[in-house]
Design an enzyme around this catalytic site. Structure first.
Site, short mmCIF file in Angstrom:
data_model
loop_
_atom_site.label_atom_id
_atom_site.label_comp_id
_atom_site.label_asym_id
_atom_site.label_seq_id
_atom_site.Cartn_x
_atom_site.Cartn_y
_atom_site.Cartn_z
N HIS A 159 0.83 -1.21 0.00
CA HIS A 159 0.00 0.00 0.00
C HIS A 159 0.86 1.26 0.00
O HIS A 159 2.04 1.22 0.34
CB HIS A 159 -0.90 0.01 1.24
CG HIS A 159 -2.10 -0.86 1.11
ND1 HIS A 159 -2.06 -2.21 1.38
CD2 HIS A 159 -3.38 -0.59 0.74
CE1 HIS A 159 -3.27 -2.73 1.17
NE2 HIS A 159 -4.08 -1.77 0.79
N LYS A 163 -0.76 4.95 4.77
CA LYS A 163 -1.70 4.04 5.43
C LYS A 163 -1.44 3.96 6.94
O LYS A 163 -0.28 3.96 7.36
CB LYS A 163 -1.61 2.64 4.79
CG LYS A 163 -2.69 1.70 5.25
CD LYS A 163 -2.96 0.59 4.27
CE LYS A 163 -3.97 -0.40 4.81
NZ LYS A 163 -5.29 0.21 5.09
N1 LIG Z 1 -12.89 -0.76 2.09
C1 LIG Z 1 -12.22 -0.30 1.05
O1 LIG Z 1 -12.43 -0.70 -0.11
C2 LIG Z 1 -11.18 0.73 1.28
C3 LIG Z 1 -10.92 1.13 2.55
N2 LIG Z 1 -10.00 2.10 2.81
C4 LIG Z 1 -9.91 2.52 4.20
O2 LIG Z 1 -10.61 3.76 4.29
C5 LIG Z 1 -10.05 4.56 5.32
C6 LIG Z 1 -9.71 5.94 4.74
O3 LIG Z 1 -8.67 5.81 3.82
P1 LIG Z 1 -8.06 7.09 3.07
O4 LIG Z 1 -9.14 7.86 2.43
O5 LIG Z 1 -6.94 6.60 2.28
O6 LIG Z 1 -7.51 7.93 4.33
P2 LIG Z 1 -7.33 9.49 4.47
O7 LIG Z 1 -6.42 9.71 5.63
O8 LIG Z 1 -6.95 10.10 3.16
O9 LIG Z 1 -8.80 10.01 4.86
C7 LIG Z 1 -9.39 9.87 6.11
C8 LIG Z 1 -10.15 11.16 6.39
O10 LIG Z 1 -10.91 11.00 7.58
C9 LIG Z 1 -10.74 12.18 8.35
N3 LIG Z 1 -11.06 11.95 9.76
C10 LIG Z 1 -10.24 11.53 10.76
N4 LIG Z 1 -10.91 11.50 11.93
C11 LIG Z 1 -12.17 11.91 11.66
C12 LIG Z 1 -13.32 12.10 12.46
N5 LIG Z 1 -13.32 11.85 13.78
N6 LIG Z 1 -14.45 12.55 11.85
C13 LIG Z 1 -14.47 12.82 10.53
N7 LIG Z 1 -13.40 12.65 9.73
C14 LIG Z 1 -12.27 12.20 10.28
C15 LIG Z 1 -9.30 12.55 8.12
O11 LIG Z 1 -9.00 13.86 8.56
P3 LIG Z 1 -7.48 14.17 9.08
O12 LIG Z 1 -6.64 14.06 7.85
O13 LIG Z 1 -7.56 15.53 9.66
O14 LIG Z 1 -7.18 13.08 10.09
C16 LIG Z 1 -9.20 12.35 6.61
O15 LIG Z 1 -9.65 13.48 5.90
C17 LIG Z 1 -8.86 3.77 5.85
O16 LIG Z 1 -9.25 3.04 7.00
C18 LIG Z 1 -8.53 2.80 4.72
O17 LIG Z 1 -7.90 1.63 5.17
C19 LIG Z 1 -9.29 2.69 1.81
C20 LIG Z 1 -9.48 2.30 0.51
C21 LIG Z 1 -10.44 1.29 0.15
O1 LIG Z 2 -5.77 2.18 3.05
C1 LIG Z 2 -6.01 1.84 1.85
O2 LIG Z 2 -5.62 2.51 0.89
C2 LIG Z 2 -6.77 0.61 1.63
N1 LIG Z 2 -7.29 0.01 2.66
C3 LIG Z 2 -8.08 -1.16 2.63
C4 LIG Z 2 -7.37 -2.25 3.40
O3 LIG Z 2 -6.80 -1.99 4.47
O4 LIG Z 2 -7.43 -3.41 2.95
C5 LIG Z 2 -8.56 -1.54 1.26
C6 LIG Z 2 -7.56 -1.27 0.18
O5 LIG Z 2 -6.58 -2.23 0.27
C7 LIG Z 2 -7.02 0.14 0.25
#
Ligand SMILES: NC(=O)C1=CN([C@@H]2O[C@H](COP(=O)(O)OP(=O)(O)OC[C@H]3O[C@@H](n4cnc5c(N)ncnc54)[C@H](OP(=O)(O)O)[C@@H]3O)[C@@H](O)[C@H]2O)C=CC1
Ligand SMILES: O=C(O)C1=N[C@H](C(=O)O)C[C@H](O)C1
Length: 270
Positions: A159, A163
Site C-alpha cells: 500500500h 496508510k
Molecule cells: N474498504 C475499502 O475498499 C477501502 C478502505 N479504505 C480505508 O478507508 C479509510 C480511509 O482511507 P483514506 O481515504 O486513504 O484515508 P485518508 O487519511 O486520506 O482520509 C481519512 C479522512 O478521515 C478524516 N477523519 C479523521 N478522523 C475523523 C473524524 N473523527 N471525523 C471525521 N473525519 C475524520 C481525516 O481527517 P485528518 O486528515 O484531519 O485526520 C481524513 O480526511 C482507511 O481506513 C482505509 O484503510 C481505503 C481504501 C479502500
Molecule cells: O488504506 C487503503 O488505501 C486501503 N485500505 C483497505 C485495506 O486496508 O485493505 C482496502 C484497500 O486495500 C485500500
C-alpha cells in the site's frame, strides 16, 4: 411498468480524505443518491461549493457527526476515516437510526461481533467491507478455493505510505476466509530462527502476512501458494480509488434492504 427508485440520503465521514473525496463524487453523480452532509476534521461550517476540488453543491461540512445526523436527515452513513474512530461512528449512526456502510479498516473480530449485536437489536442494516473492489473480492474468493488444495500460503499486501493500519483489512479478511477452509498448520521449518525481528511477517493461524508501504503504490495484494514442485500466485491491483466506488454504491443500495450487519462485500454480490 416503470419502477421509480426512491432517493437514498447519504452522509459521508472522512469526506475530505482520499477515499472520502472519491465517495463524494460517486454519491453526487448517482441520480438516486442525495448527499446531505459531509463530515471531516476540516472545513467545519463551509459548504462543499466553497471547498477546492469538491462538487459545486451547497451541502454543509460538519466536524461533529452527532450534529450532522441531528440536523440532516440521512438514511446511510458512509464511513471512510481511520481505525481509531470508525467504530464510534458506527455506534453514532445506529443511535440516529442511520445505516452504516463502512470501508474503514482495522476492525477486530470482537468489534464486528459487538456491532452485529447492536444492528440486530436496532433492526438496522449495516455493511463493513475491508475492500469494495470487485477484483479484490475475486482474489479473496479464488484464494479461498486454492487453499483447500494448497494449504501453504503467504500474503503480501502493498500500500501507499500514508496508510495507518498494518496488516491491511483486505489481508486480514483474506486470511480469515482462507482459515475457514484450510487445515490449521504451522508453515515452514519449525527450527528456523528469525535473525532480524519481523523478517517472517505477522502470523495468522500459521499463515504469514507481509506489509509493504511505499510511495507510488495504491492498494495491491499477492497471495502465494506453495505445493510440491509448484507455486500459484493470485494478485490484485487497485491502481485508482475509483475501483472501490461501484462496491460502495452497491453497499449503499443493499444496506437499505437488510436488517443485520454484513461483513464483507462477497456476502452481498451474489
Ligand atoms: N474498504 C475499502 O475498499 C477501502 C478502505 N479504505 C480505508 O478507508 C479509510 C480511509 O482511507 P483514506 O481515504 O486513504 O484515508 P485518508 O487519511 O486520506 O482520509 C481519512 C479522512 O478521515 C478524516 N477523519 C479523521 N478522523 C475523523 C473524524 N473523527 N471525523 C471525521 N473525519 C475524520 C481525516 O481527517 P485528518 O486528515 O484531519 O485526520 C481524513 O480526511 C482507511 O481506513 C482505509 O484503510 C481505503 C481504501 C479502500
Ligand atoms: O488504506 C487503503 O488505501 C486501503 N485500505 C483497505 C485495506 O486496508 O485493505 C482496502 C484497500 O486495500 C485500500
Amino acid at each position: 411498468m416503470m419502477t421509480v427508485q426512491t432517493t437514498i440520503k447519504v452522509a459521508i465521514t472522512g469526506a475530505g480524505g482520499k477515499m472520502g473525496q472519491e465517495a463524494v463524487r460517486m454519491v453526487t453523480s448517482t441520480p438516486h443518491f442525495q448527499l446531505v452532509a459531509a463530515i471531516d476534521t476540516k472545513d467545519e461550517g463551509k459548504l462543499l461549493s466553497e471547498i477546492e476540488g469538491m462538487p459545486n453543491i451547497d451541502v454543509p461540512m460538519y466536524s461533529d457527526l452527532h450534529k450532522a445526523l441531528s440536523e440532516q436527515n440521512a438514511d446511510v452513513l458512509i464511513d471512510l476515516t481511520n481505525p481509531k474512530v470508525g467504530r464510534k461512528h458506527m455506534e453514532i449512526a445506529f443511535e440516529h437510526g442511520v445505516r452504516p456502510v463502512v470501508g474503514t479498516t482495522g476492525f477486530t473480530e470482537q468489534d464486528v461481533q459487538e456491532l452485529s449485536k447492536i444492528a440486530e437489536e436496532k433492526g438496522l442494516g449495516a455493511i463493513i467491507a475491508p475492500n469494495f473492489a470487485i477484483g479484490a473480492i475475486l482474489m479473496m474468493k479464488f484464494s479461498q478455493m486454492a487453499a483447500k488444495f494448497l494449504p501453504d500460503v503467504e500474503i503480501i499486501e502493498m500500500h501507499h505510505d500514508k496508510k495507518l493500519d498494518a496488516p491491511s483489512g483486505t489481508a486480514v479478511k483474506t486470511a480469515q476466509m482462507i482459515a475457514e477452509v484450510r487445515e490449521p498448520k504451522q508453515q515452514g521449518n519449525p527450527e528456523e530462527k528469525e535473525e532480524l525481528q519481523g523478517a517472517k511477517g505477522a502470523d495468522f493461524q500459521g499463515m504469514r502476512i507481509h506489509s509493504v508501504r511505499l510511495p507510488g503504490l495504491v492498494a495491491h495484494q499477492e497471495v502465494i501458494f506453495g505445493g510440491v514442485g509448484q507455486t500459484l500466485t493470485i494478485r490484485h491491483d487497485s491502481i485508482d480509488r475509483t475501483s472501490f466506488m461501484p462496491g460502495i454504491r452497491l453497499a449503499v443500495e443493499t444496506v437499505m434492504k437488510i436488517d443485520l450487519l454484513v461483513y464483507g462485500l462477497e456476502n452481498i454480490i451474489e
